[in-house]
Write an enzyme that holds these catalytic residues in place. Structure first.
Site, PDB file in Angstrom:
ATOM      1  N   SER A 130      34.127 -47.852  48.188  1.00 10.80           N
ATOM      2  CA  SER A 130      32.898 -47.754  47.392  1.00 10.80           C
ATOM      3  C   SER A 130      32.900 -48.787  46.277  1.00 10.80           C
ATOM      4  CB  SER A 130      32.858 -46.345  46.798  1.00 10.80           C
ATOM      5  OG  SER A 130      31.864 -46.246  45.807  1.00 10.80           O
ATOM      6  N   TYR A 155      36.691 -38.724  41.810  1.00 12.18           N
ATOM      7  CA  TYR A 155      36.215 -39.301  43.071  1.00 12.18           C
ATOM      8  C   TYR A 155      36.536 -40.800  43.134  1.00 12.18           C
ATOM      9  CZ  TYR A 155      33.123 -41.442  46.480  1.00 12.18           C
ATOM     10  OH  TYR A 155      32.649 -42.214  47.516  1.00 12.18           O
ATOM     11  N   LYS A 159      39.155 -43.256  45.765  1.00 10.01           N
ATOM     12  CA  LYS A 159      38.871 -44.463  46.563  1.00 10.01           C
ATOM     13  C   LYS A 159      39.869 -45.569  46.213  1.00 10.01           C
ATOM     14  CE  LYS A 159      35.584 -42.866  49.047  1.00 10.01           C
ATOM     15  NZ  LYS A 159      35.809 -42.571  50.439  1.00 10.01           N
TER      16      LYS A 159
HETATM   17  P1  NAD Z   1      28.750 -37.193  54.082  1.00 10.41           P
HETATM   18  O1  NAD Z   1      29.225 -36.063  53.246  1.00 10.41           O
HETATM   19  O2  NAD Z   1      27.355 -37.149  54.595  1.00 10.41           O
HETATM   20  O3  NAD Z   1      29.716 -37.373  55.339  1.00 10.41           O
HETATM   21  C1  NAD Z   1      31.082 -37.082  55.273  1.00 10.41           C
HETATM   22  C2  NAD Z   1      31.403 -36.181  56.460  1.00 10.41           C
HETATM   23  O4  NAD Z   1      32.801 -35.929  56.469  1.00 10.41           O
HETATM   24  C3  NAD Z   1      30.710 -34.824  56.391  1.00 10.41           C
HETATM   25  O5  NAD Z   1      30.042 -34.595  57.614  1.00 10.41           O
HETATM   26  C4  NAD Z   1      31.861 -33.826  56.191  1.00 10.41           C
HETATM   27  O6  NAD Z   1      31.609 -32.598  56.855  1.00 10.41           O
HETATM   28  C5  NAD Z   1      33.035 -34.576  56.800  1.00 10.41           C
HETATM   29  N1  NAD Z   1      34.350 -34.249  56.275  1.00 10.41           N
HETATM   30  C6  NAD Z   1      34.779 -34.256  54.981  1.00 10.41           C
HETATM   31  N2  NAD Z   1      36.099 -33.995  54.932  1.00 10.41           N
HETATM   32  C7  NAD Z   1      36.517 -33.829  56.214  1.00 10.41           C
HETATM   33  C8  NAD Z   1      37.787 -33.587  56.808  1.00 10.41           C
HETATM   34  N3  NAD Z   1      38.887 -33.419  56.090  1.00 10.41           N
HETATM   35  N4  NAD Z   1      37.864 -33.515  58.167  1.00 10.41           N
HETATM   36  C9  NAD Z   1      36.747 -33.685  58.923  1.00 10.41           C
HETATM   37  N5  NAD Z   1      35.526 -33.905  58.423  1.00 10.41           N
HETATM   38  C10 NAD Z   1      35.429 -33.990  57.067  1.00 10.41           C
HETATM   39  O7  NAD Z   1      29.015 -38.528  53.278  1.00 10.41           O
HETATM   40  P2  NAD Z   1      28.509 -40.008  53.542  1.00 10.41           P
HETATM   41  O8  NAD Z   1      27.486 -40.331  52.537  1.00 10.41           O
HETATM   42  O9  NAD Z   1      28.223 -40.207  54.977  1.00 10.41           O
HETATM   43  O10 NAD Z   1      29.829 -40.807  53.110  1.00 10.41           O
HETATM   44  C11 NAD Z   1      30.790 -41.215  54.061  1.00 10.41           C
HETATM   45  C12 NAD Z   1      31.905 -41.952  53.371  1.00 10.41           C
HETATM   46  O11 NAD Z   1      31.376 -43.050  52.652  1.00 10.41           O
HETATM   47  C13 NAD Z   1      32.687 -41.126  52.348  1.00 10.41           C
HETATM   48  O12 NAD Z   1      34.043 -41.497  52.436  1.00 10.41           O
HETATM   49  C14 NAD Z   1      32.092 -41.541  51.031  1.00 10.41           C
HETATM   50  O13 NAD Z   1      32.998 -41.379  49.979  1.00 10.41           O
HETATM   51  C15 NAD Z   1      31.809 -43.013  51.303  1.00 10.41           C
HETATM   52  N6  NAD Z   1      30.759 -43.579  50.448  1.00 10.41           N
HETATM   53  C16 NAD Z   1      29.522 -43.001  50.431  1.00 10.41           C
HETATM   54  C17 NAD Z   1      28.521 -43.535  49.621  1.00 10.41           C
HETATM   55  C18 NAD Z   1      27.150 -42.914  49.552  1.00 10.41           C
HETATM   56  O14 NAD Z   1      26.425 -43.214  48.605  1.00 10.41           O
HETATM   57  N7  NAD Z   1      26.754 -42.076  50.498  1.00 10.41           N
HETATM   58  C19 NAD Z   1      28.798 -44.680  48.854  1.00 10.41           C
HETATM   59  C20 NAD Z   1      30.074 -45.245  48.898  1.00 10.41           C
HETATM   60  C21 NAD Z   1      31.048 -44.676  49.710  1.00 10.41           C
HETATM   61  C1  WQD Z   2      21.265 -44.405  41.321  1.00 13.27           C
HETATM   62  C2  WQD Z   2      20.447 -44.680  40.079  1.00 13.27           C
HETATM   63  C3  WQD Z   2      20.867 -43.161  38.253  1.00 13.27           C
HETATM   64  C4  WQD Z   2      19.312 -39.599  40.217  1.00 13.27           C
HETATM   65  C5  WQD Z   2      26.744 -42.721  43.143  1.00 13.27           C
HETATM   66  C6  WQD Z   2      28.243 -42.630  42.995  1.00 13.27           C
HETATM   67  C7  WQD Z   2      28.908 -43.794  43.648  1.00 13.27           C
HETATM   68  C8  WQD Z   2      28.425 -43.978  45.085  1.00 13.27           C
HETATM   69  C9  WQD Z   2      26.951 -43.883  45.233  1.00 13.27           C
HETATM   70  C10 WQD Z   2      30.024 -43.096  46.614  1.00 13.27           C
HETATM   71  C11 WQD Z   2      21.251 -44.535  38.784  1.00 13.27           C
HETATM   72  C12 WQD Z   2      19.447 -43.019  38.757  1.00 13.27           C
HETATM   73  C13 WQD Z   2      19.697 -40.895  39.934  1.00 13.27           C
HETATM   74  C14 WQD Z   2      18.215 -39.056  39.503  1.00 13.27           C
HETATM   75  C15 WQD Z   2      17.962 -41.135  38.339  1.00 13.27           C
HETATM   76  N1  WQD Z   2      28.926 -42.993  45.968  1.00 13.27           N
HETATM   77  N2  WQD Z   2      19.040 -41.639  39.027  1.00 13.27           N
HETATM   78  N3  WQD Z   2      17.576 -39.843  38.597  1.00 13.27           N
HETATM   79  O1  WQD Z   2      25.120 -43.410  40.457  1.00 13.27           O
HETATM   80  O2  WQD Z   2      24.807 -45.604  41.668  1.00 13.27           O
HETATM   81  O3  WQD Z   2      26.334 -43.954  42.560  1.00 13.27           O
HETATM   82  O4  WQD Z   2      26.435 -42.747  44.528  1.00 13.27           O
HETATM   83  O5  WQD Z   2      30.929 -43.824  46.513  1.00 13.27           O
HETATM   84  O6  WQD Z   2      30.259 -43.559  43.575  1.00 13.27           O
HETATM   85  O7  WQD Z   2      28.545 -42.615  41.609  1.00 13.27           O
HETATM   86  O8  WQD Z   2      23.897 -43.519  42.678  1.00 13.27           O
HETATM   87  O9  WQD Z   2      21.901 -42.442  43.599  1.00 13.27           O
HETATM   88  O10 WQD Z   2      23.271 -41.198  41.859  1.00 13.27           O
HETATM   89  O11 WQD Z   2      21.940 -43.170  41.156  1.00 13.27           O
HETATM   90  O12 WQD Z   2      17.357 -41.792  37.507  1.00 13.27           O
HETATM   91  O13 WQD Z   2      17.834 -37.884  39.685  1.00 13.27           O
HETATM   92  O14 WQD Z   2      19.408 -43.701  39.995  1.00 13.27           O
HETATM   93  O15 WQD Z   2      20.920 -43.090  36.858  1.00 13.27           O
HETATM   94  O16 WQD Z   2      20.782 -45.509  37.930  1.00 13.27           O
HETATM   95  P1  WQD Z   2      25.034 -44.145  41.710  1.00 13.27           P
HETATM   96  P2  WQD Z   2      22.754 -42.488  42.380  1.00 13.27           P
END
Ligand code: NAD
Ligand code: WQD
Length: 341
Positions: A130, A155, A159
């Site tokens: 991330s 969190y 990572k």
């Molecule tokens: P998500 O929660 O939709 O998907 C994660 C899936 O993993 C879920 O279906 C959950 O049931 C499953 N899971 C969790 N722990 C498990 C385990 N121990 N065994 C089997 N299944 C398990 O999340 P996402 O948004 O698809 O994110 C996927 C990955 O990307 C994560 O590692 C998250 O940290 C990373 N990531 C997400 C974002 C974002 O904004 N969505 C941003 C950066 C990084």
């Molecule tokens: C985006 C922008 C908020 C909600 C988070 C995690 C990061 C990554 C992605 C996994 C920001 C604003 C949000 C609301 C708002 N995940 N906002 N009103 O904060 O960039 O990142 O998700 O790795 O680790 O921290 O994403 O979608 O929460 O926010 O104004 O109700 O929207 O302040 O500027 P963020 P977000």
């Protein structure tokens, strides 16, 4: 059967989740065979029905914890060509309340899984990292060599720790396991078919699902967190990319690993362009013709003011860049929300 006829099974942990399900589609379209492992702690089994409607067949699915060695035996019975490790807990706020859960599921499970992959002789691993590893970046756009800042949440720490752990695993295996660390910026949107998308369980913490739920009338209004940042319009800036573009980056990373046996690299995945919260609201209104009910509130503690990617390394090495516009992201997110509501 020639080497080329052997199905390239890709273990997709967390494959029933938001990014994993879209990646299962991209993998299939590229000729791979996704094998989903997900214990459904943050997703629903209906995702598999959505995937079946898109792909025309059922994806192999194992409802187990990816850290459960016994439960994972069935997956490794048939050779695994590569793995994409999405499974993790991902809510920043929750991680502050339950750090032990985050250390255990995000770091512990990654350690267990990597051990299993090495034991099974799997050669390629793509890891979900991330942009959170950069914290408040000192220069923008942020490149992969930017300093990793002290984590702002448990969190974020998980990572960083997983990246470090995978570096040690890579060294211990003398590169037998090639690894791509993919640092996602802000994935949004949904598959254009609206068969799969983001399923926030409970109140969404992220901007776009909160916005679409507000427009759908499930929430009274969106609160914009802070209008007094020293940015052009006073609101925070992020790099929002379409989840289908992100899914395709996983395929590109896998193909790159196939051609660079034993390599390990980190890649930023974003559009390279920052958008403010106000710009997201206005792009949503343009894309859908729907007004976003919103008000301006206090800053959210822990938010960085601005971050967006220098994604040129992914373009140069993986041949990947985003293709879909912000409006397309938001139109697809809205189509998905309309189906859910
Ligand atoms: P998500 O929660 O939709 O998907 C994660 C899936 O993993 C879920 O279906 C959950 O049931 C499953 N899971 C969790 N722990 C498990 C385990 N121990 N065994 C089997 N299944 C398990 O999340 P996402 O948004 O698809 O994110 C996927 C990955 O990307 C994560 O590692 C998250 O940290 C990373 N990531 C997400 C974002 C974002 O904004 N969505 C941003 C950066 C990084
Ligand atoms: C985006 C922008 C908020 C909600 C988070 C995690 C990061 C990554 C992605 C996994 C920001 C604003 C949000 C609301 C708002 N995940 N906002 N009103 O904060 O960039 O990142 O998700 O790795 O680790 O921290 O994403 O979608 O929460 O926010 O104004 O109700 O929207 O302040 O500027 P963020 P977000």
């Amino acid at each position: 059967m020639s080497q080329n006829d052997i199905p390239r099974r890709i273990l997709v942990t967390g494959g029933a989740g938001f990014i994993g399900s879209h990646t299962a589609v991209a993998l299939t379209e590229a000729g791979y065979v996704p094998v989903i492992v997900d214990d459904l702690r943050n997703s629903r089994p209906e995702v598999l029905d959505g995937l079946e409607r898109i792909l025309g067949h059922r994806v192999e699915f194992h409802a187990v914890d990816c850290a459960d060695e016994e439960g994972m035996k069935a997956v490794f019975k048939t050779p695994v060509h590569g793995a994409i490790h999405f499974a993790a807990d991902k809510a920043v706020g929750e991680s502050v309340e339950a750090p032990e859960q985050y250390f255990s599921n995000n770091i512990g499970a990654t350690a267990k899984l990597t051990q299993m992959l090495r034991k099974a002789g799997v050669q390629h691993l793509v890891f979900s990292s991330s942009c959170t590893v950069y914290g408040e970046a000192t220069a923008l756009p942020v490149g992969e060599t930017a300093p990793i800042q002290p984590a702002a949440s448990p969190y974020g720490f998980t990572k960083q720790a997983c990246e470090t752990l995978l570096g040690y695993s890579h060294a211990a295996g003398q590169g037998e396991l090639g690894i791509a660390l993919l640092r996602y910026f802000n994935p949004i949107g949904a598959h254009p078919s609206a068969e799969i998308g983001e399923l926030p369980i409970g109140t969404p913490a992220n901007l776009v699902p909160f916005l679409t739920q507000s427009v759908a009338g499930l929430r009274s209004e969106l609160t914009v967190f802070g209008e007094d940042y020293p940015t052009a319009d006073g609101t925070c800036i992020r790099d929002y990319l379409h989840v289908c573009d992100l899914a395709e980056a996983h395929v590109a990373a896998l193909q790159w690993l196939e051609g660079h046996s034993g390599a390990m690299e980190a890649f930023n995945l974003g559009t390279g362009k920052g958008s403010s919260v106000k710009e997201v609201i206005s792009a949503f209104e343009t894309a859908t013709g729907r007004a976003v009910p919103h008000r301006f509130g206090d800053r959210r503690p822990g938010d960085v003011m601005a971050i967006y990617a220098d994604a040129s390394k992914a373009e140069d090495l993986l041949g990947w860049r985003t293709k879909r516009s912000l409006e397309e992201c938001l139109a697809d997110a809205w189509r998905w929300q309309e189906k859910l509501a």
